[in-house]
Structures are given as C-alpha cells and as structure tokens.
Design a protein around this motif. Structure first.
Motif, PDB file in Angstrom:
ATOM      1  N   PHE A 107     -11.833  -2.682   2.689  1.00  0.00           N
ATOM      2  CA  PHE A 107     -12.228  -1.668   4.250  1.00  0.00           C
ATOM      3  C   PHE A 107     -12.467   0.016   3.360  1.00  0.00           C
ATOM      4  O   PHE A 107     -13.682   0.902   3.188  1.00  0.00           O
ATOM      5  CB  PHE A 107     -11.950  -1.825   5.023  1.00  0.00           C
ATOM      6  N   GLU A 108     -11.018   0.546   2.784  1.00  0.00           N
ATOM      7  CA  GLU A 108     -10.894   1.690   2.220  1.00  0.00           C
ATOM      8  C   GLU A 108     -11.830   2.228   0.928  1.00  0.00           C
ATOM      9  O   GLU A 108     -12.649   3.498   0.854  1.00  0.00           O
ATOM     10  CB  GLU A 108      -9.661   1.762   1.722  1.00  0.00           C
ATOM     11  N   GLY A 109     -12.382   1.395  -0.019  1.00  0.00           N
ATOM     12  CA  GLY A 109     -12.462   1.216  -0.811  1.00  0.00           C
ATOM     13  C   GLY A 109     -14.432   1.394  -0.860  1.00  0.00           C
ATOM     14  O   GLY A 109     -15.567   1.606  -2.023  1.00  0.00           O
ATOM     15  N   HIS A 110     -14.920   0.332   0.314  1.00  0.00           N
ATOM     16  CA  HIS A 110     -16.675   0.615   0.271  1.00  0.00           C
ATOM     17  C   HIS A 110     -17.265   1.911   0.815  1.00  0.00           C
ATOM     18  O   HIS A 110     -16.760   2.854   0.963  1.00  0.00           O
ATOM     19  CB  HIS A 110     -16.770   0.189   1.785  1.00  0.00           C
ATOM     20  N   ASP A 111     -18.732   1.833  -0.411  1.00  0.00           N
ATOM     21  CA  ASP A 111     -18.796   3.164  -0.661  1.00  0.00           C
ATOM     22  C   ASP A 111     -19.943   3.335   0.634  1.00  0.00           C
ATOM     23  O   ASP A 111     -21.279   2.543  -0.176  1.00  0.00           O
ATOM     24  CB  ASP A 111     -19.831   3.173  -1.804  1.00  0.00           C
ATOM     25  N   ALA A 112     -20.112   3.593   1.446  1.00  0.00           N
ATOM     26  CA  ALA A 112     -20.787   4.194   2.419  1.00  0.00           C
ATOM     27  C   ALA A 112     -22.336   4.121   2.269  1.00  0.00           C
ATOM     28  O   ALA A 112     -23.334   4.533   3.035  1.00  0.00           O
ATOM     29  CB  ALA A 112     -20.040   4.920   3.995  1.00  0.00           C
ATOM     30  N   VAL A 154     -12.920   3.307   9.792  1.00  0.00           N
ATOM     31  CA  VAL A 154     -12.117   2.412   9.037  1.00  0.00           C
ATOM     32  C   VAL A 154     -10.592   3.422   9.439  1.00  0.00           C
ATOM     33  O   VAL A 154      -9.690   2.388   9.713  1.00  0.00           O
ATOM     34  CB  VAL A 154     -12.272   2.759   7.930  1.00  0.00           C
ATOM     35  N   ALA A 155     -10.500   4.729   9.638  1.00  0.00           N
ATOM     36  CA  ALA A 155      -9.391   5.045  10.151  1.00  0.00           C
ATOM     37  C   ALA A 155      -8.790   4.573  11.681  1.00  0.00           C
ATOM     38  O   ALA A 155      -7.492   4.370  10.995  1.00  0.00           O
ATOM     39  CB  ALA A 155      -9.479   6.558  10.012  1.00  0.00           C
TER      40      ALA A 155
END
Length: 164
Positions: A107-112, A154-155
């Motif tokens: 989730f944290e590493g997904h590049d939106a 995500v946060a």
C-alpha cells in the motif's frame, strides 16, 4: 471506514456493511474473487481485514484499498482506482504477499502517478507550444492531486487499522 482489528477474532454479524464499493465478488462462504488489471482474476478463501474508500464528491479519480488475509496465512493488498474520465478504465492492482508487513508496504509503495490517465493530444499539429504547456501543467496538477489523495487514503486506512 470499516476496519477490523486483525489481532482479535472477527465477528460476522455486520459483514454486509463491510462490503467495499465495486466489491470483490464474494462467492459461497469466504471465497473472494478480485479483478486484476492485465491479469486473470485472483480467487482465494479468507477474510476481509480492512477497507477504505477515498471517494469524494466531485473527484474525477479515487482509490479504494482493501486488505485480506487468506486462509493459508498469506495476505492480499488490493488497490482499486476508479475514474469518471471519458474512455478511461478502472484499474485493479493486487499484491499477494507472505506477511502483513509486506502487504502494508504494498500500500505504501504504490505509485499513484501511474493511475492518472494521460489524455493529452500531443500529436495535434494545430496546438501551439503554449497550449501544450497548459495541457502539460494541467496533467501535472492532476497527478499531484491523485498522489496526495492516495496518500491520504492510505494514511487514514493504516491509522484505522492500527487502532483496530
């Protein structure tokens, strides 16, 4: 946001309210089938640990995140990208991992940035360089908005998951 404390036994009486928007199709029992962009769907048996939908009124693009634990102990991080843009398709990113930490990193590493459709007509010879610059600046602003909105989703999801 609907979240279950992953450290306590899950109760099912409110399972209907846990269903995410455009949910994974839940078949009999606890079997889920998740769409994946560019790949076959992923079916597994397990449970939904948490879900958050970042839809806001008027937003042209939003993310939904879902975290599942499979019956075999592995985890599934599910990131869905929905758009109202004409001709654009929704996107479904699914990561199957061995640990909760790896799922959270997915989730944290997904590049939106890659979730924003680039609908610039750069091959239009009638456009002046100034018009191209305006379109590029517009796209840059849309990408920045998308990244900020995803980070917020995500946060919020991770904070609620941590609270249980």
């Amino acid at each position: 946001m609907n979240v279950i404390n992953v450290y306590e036994a899950m109760e099912r009486p409110d399972a209907a309210s846990m269903a995410p928007r455009h949910a994974a199709r839940q078949m009999s029992g606890n079997v889920f089938t998740l769409r994946r962009s560019g790949a076959r769907p992923l079916s597994f048996s397990g449970r939904l640990l948490g879900h958050h939908n970042g839809y806001r009124v008027g937003t042209p693009l939003w993310h939904e995140v879902n975290l599942y634990q499979m019956d075999d102990g592995r985890y599934v991080a599910d990131i869905r990208v929905f758009t109202k843009a004409q001709g654009a398709k929704d996107q479904f990113h699914v990561a199957l991992v061995d640990s909760m930490e790896e799922a959270l990193q997915a989730f944290e590493g997904h590049d939106a940035r890659g979730d924003v459709p680039a609908d610039l007509a750069i091959d239009d010879e009638a456009m002046s360089p100034a018009e191209l610059l305006v379109q590029a600046a517009t796209l840059k602003a849309r990408v920045a908005d998308c990244v900020a909105a995803y980070r917020s989703v995500v946060a919020t999801f991770l904070a609620e998951l941590n609270r249980g």
